[in-house]
Design a protein around this motif. Structure first.
Motif, PDB file in Angstrom:
ATOM      1  N   HIS A 175      44.015  55.404  40.238  1.00 48.89           N
ATOM      2  CA  HIS A 175      43.163  54.685  39.273  1.00 48.89           C
ATOM      3  C   HIS A 175      42.163  53.766  39.981  1.00 48.89           C
ATOM      4  O   HIS A 175      40.959  53.911  39.792  1.00 48.89           O
ATOM      5  CB  HIS A 175      44.092  53.903  38.339  1.00 48.89           C
ATOM      6  CG  HIS A 175      43.424  53.055  37.318  1.00 48.89           C
ATOM      7  ND1 HIS A 175      42.525  53.555  36.396  1.00 48.89           N
ATOM      8  CD2 HIS A 175      43.540  51.717  37.040  1.00 48.89           C
ATOM      9  CE1 HIS A 175      42.118  52.556  35.606  1.00 48.89           C
ATOM     10  NE2 HIS A 175      42.708  51.445  35.979  1.00 48.89           N
ATOM     11  N   HIS A 200      48.639  47.595  38.755  1.00 48.03           N
ATOM     12  CA  HIS A 200      47.347  47.513  39.443  1.00 48.03           C
ATOM     13  C   HIS A 200      46.630  46.225  39.044  1.00 48.03           C
ATOM     14  O   HIS A 200      47.059  45.521  38.132  1.00 48.03           O
ATOM     15  CB  HIS A 200      46.488  48.747  39.155  1.00 48.03           C
ATOM     16  CG  HIS A 200      46.036  48.887  37.732  1.00 48.03           C
ATOM     17  ND1 HIS A 200      46.876  49.268  36.710  1.00 48.03           N
ATOM     18  CD2 HIS A 200      44.824  48.683  37.155  1.00 48.03           C
ATOM     19  CE1 HIS A 200      46.194  49.317  35.582  1.00 48.03           C
ATOM     20  NE2 HIS A 200      44.952  48.965  35.808  1.00 48.03           N
ATOM     21  N   HIS A 247      46.386  44.120  33.064  1.00 46.51           N
ATOM     22  CA  HIS A 247      47.719  44.474  33.583  1.00 46.51           C
ATOM     23  C   HIS A 247      48.263  43.405  34.525  1.00 46.51           C
ATOM     24  O   HIS A 247      49.468  43.161  34.566  1.00 46.51           O
ATOM     25  CB  HIS A 247      47.657  45.818  34.320  1.00 46.51           C
ATOM     26  CG  HIS A 247      47.251  46.956  33.434  1.00 46.51           C
ATOM     27  ND1 HIS A 247      48.151  47.869  32.940  1.00 46.51           N
ATOM     28  CD2 HIS A 247      46.050  47.300  32.923  1.00 46.51           C
ATOM     29  CE1 HIS A 247      47.506  48.729  32.160  1.00 46.51           C
ATOM     30  NE2 HIS A 247      46.235  48.411  32.146  1.00 46.51           N
ATOM     31  N   ASP A 273      47.668  52.748  34.309  1.00 48.27           N
ATOM     32  CA  ASP A 273      46.427  53.498  34.091  1.00 48.27           C
ATOM     33  C   ASP A 273      46.340  54.524  35.214  1.00 48.27           C
ATOM     34  O   ASP A 273      46.720  54.236  36.343  1.00 48.27           O
ATOM     35  CB  ASP A 273      45.207  52.572  34.165  1.00 48.27           C
ATOM     36  CG  ASP A 273      45.122  51.599  32.993  1.00 48.27           C
ATOM     37  OD1 ASP A 273      45.741  51.868  31.945  1.00 48.27           O
ATOM     38  OD2 ASP A 273      44.429  50.577  33.137  1.00 48.27           O
ATOM     39  N   GLU A 286      38.998  47.618  30.542  1.00 46.00           N
ATOM     40  CA  GLU A 286      38.895  46.527  31.508  1.00 46.00           C
ATOM     41  C   GLU A 286      37.600  45.745  31.337  1.00 46.00           C
ATOM     42  O   GLU A 286      37.543  44.569  31.638  1.00 46.00           O
ATOM     43  CB  GLU A 286      38.966  47.066  32.942  1.00 46.00           C
ATOM     44  CG  GLU A 286      40.364  47.200  33.473  1.00 46.00           C
ATOM     45  CD  GLU A 286      41.048  48.453  32.971  1.00 46.00           C
ATOM     46  OE1 GLU A 286      42.260  48.376  32.711  1.00 46.00           O
ATOM     47  OE2 GLU A 286      40.401  49.485  32.816  1.00 46.00           O
ATOM     48  N   HIS A 311      43.744  45.322  37.571  1.00 44.69           N
ATOM     49  CA  HIS A 311      42.885  45.029  36.418  1.00 44.69           C
ATOM     50  C   HIS A 311      43.479  43.899  35.577  1.00 44.69           C
ATOM     51  O   HIS A 311      44.693  43.803  35.419  1.00 44.69           O
ATOM     52  CB  HIS A 311      42.674  46.281  35.560  1.00 44.69           C
ATOM     53  CG  HIS A 311      41.611  47.185  36.097  1.00 44.69           C
ATOM     54  ND1 HIS A 311      41.700  48.555  36.034  1.00 44.69           N
ATOM     55  CD2 HIS A 311      40.436  46.906  36.718  1.00 44.69           C
ATOM     56  CE1 HIS A 311      40.606  49.081  36.584  1.00 44.69           C
ATOM     57  NE2 HIS A 311      39.833  48.106  37.012  1.00 44.69           N
TER      58      HIS A 311
HETATM   59 ZN   LIG Z   1      43.163  49.687  34.786  1.00 45.20          ZN
END
Ligand SMILES: [Zn+2]
Ligand SMILES: [Zn+2]
Length: 354
Positions: free
Chosen positions: A101, A43, A48, A122, A339, A45
């Motif tokens: 998420h 994802h 990541h 996540d 995050e 963020h």
């Molecule tokens: Zn995340």
């Protein structure tokens, strides 16, 4: 006829390395924290999804979010992973499955020679009007985060937390409510939830939240009328709701509104001391991560015999797995976490725009 290959030992299929989870037979990393030749991204963020990899495979939404944050050239090449469709690399099948998420977030099922490992990235289990819900995938090994992996973390329903915000707005019609919320996911979820609760006035946003919010709207998520603070006269925003990155609530920026009420939407708001320390007047316990109960429920649901814990409160979760008769270990992966913290480190990417 080809001889049936021997089943992998788990660490031959996926293992923790300093760059992140690595799959040797496909020569590819999941959510690498250092530049690598091939990356699967769960994802958008910033802890990541990082810029500078060779080839990146992710959902269409995650690729779009990375392009918004880092520019179109964030990777050497990009490939879209369709939810539920296996992509074969070498003799390994990778399948992206919704993680619930943020928009575009996915778990990645890694499967080869009859062994299935799911790296969940996540995730959360509570309904979220802004993204597809988590789908449990039965597996041999389940890799989970443990951001809120302590029994003290139990998230109340988000609708009730948003009701507290709207009640405060009703009680203090001359004060501006400044809501700190991570710019990818949380900010848009709060907007969607206040619309579901019937709030119809325009919602004002900080410049750092603008691009991602516009992307969510373009993806068809109803967020109602959104206005930029920078295009408004702040003195007239008494009684209005303003959404900004968490760090901005403590900036001078936030003091230029009429008698502001500082609000913060985060799973950490369960800890009163943390709210006090950040000067939060109205803490809202709204999280995009599974709480303790949902971590345990998910582990039971996927029926894995073995659990690997990536980051967060790994020890408590590993201990619980032991009492439940499951094999479990912490992976001690570094570079992942809140995050909010990651965002403020991100510098230019999410820098406050006045
Ligand atoms: Zn995340
Ligand atoms: Zn994370």
């Amino acid at each position: 006829m080809a001889r049936q290959s021997a089943r992998w030992r788990p660490s031959e299929l996926l293992l923790p390395t300093p760059a992140g989870l690595y799959c040797p037979p496909a020569d590819i990393h999941i959510d690498p924290v250092r530049p690598v030749s091939g990356a699967l991204i769960t994802h958008g963020h910033s802890d990541h999804a990082r810029a500078g990899h060779g080839a990146v495979l992710a959902t269409r939404e995650t690729l779009a979010i990375m392009a918004l944050r880092y520019g179109e050239g964030f990777a050497g090449s990009q490939q879209v992973a369709l939810p539920g469709e296996a992509i074969r690399i070498g003799e390994v099948d990778f399948t992206f499955v919704p993680a619930g998420h943020v928009l575009g977030s996915a778990q990645i099922a890694v499967e080869s020679r009859g062994l299935r490992i799911v790296a969940s990235g996540d995730y959360k289990r509570e309904r979220d009007p802004t993204c597809a819900g988590f789908e449990p995938v039965p597996c041999d090994i389940f890799i989970t985060e443990a951001t809120f992996g302590l029994p003290v973390f139990r998230h109340p329903p988000a609708a009730g937390e948003v009701a507290k915000l709207l009640e405060s707005v009703r009680l203090f019609p001359e004060r501006t409510h400044i809501v700190g919320a991570y710019s990818l996911g949380k900010a848009q979820r709060v907007m969607a939830l206040i619309r579901e609760a019937g709030y119809e006035r325009p919602v004002y946003i900080h410049g750092a939240v603008e691009k991602i919010t516009a992307f969510y709207q373009a993806e068809g998520i109803p967020l109602g009328e959104i206005r930029l603070v920078s295009e408004s006269d702040r003195k007239t925003l008494g009684g209005e709701i303003v959404i900004c990155p968490p760090s901005a609530t403590q900036d001078l920026w936030a003091r230029r509104f009429p008698d502001p009420v500082t609000v913060f939407a985060s799973g950490w708001m369960r800890i009163r001391a943390r709210a006090r320390q950040k000067g939060v007047e109205l803490p809202l316990v709204i999280s995009d991560h599974a709480d303790w109960d949902d971590l345990l429920a998910t582990i039971r649901e996927v029926q894995a015999g073995e659990i690997w814990v990536t980051h967060g409160e790994a020890d408590a979760l590993v201990h619980w797995c032991g009492t439940a008769g499951l094999k479990a270990k912490p992976l001690h992966l570094v570079g992942y976490g809140d995050e909010g913290e990651a965002e403020s480190e991100g510098g230019a990417v999410d820098a406050p725009a006045a």
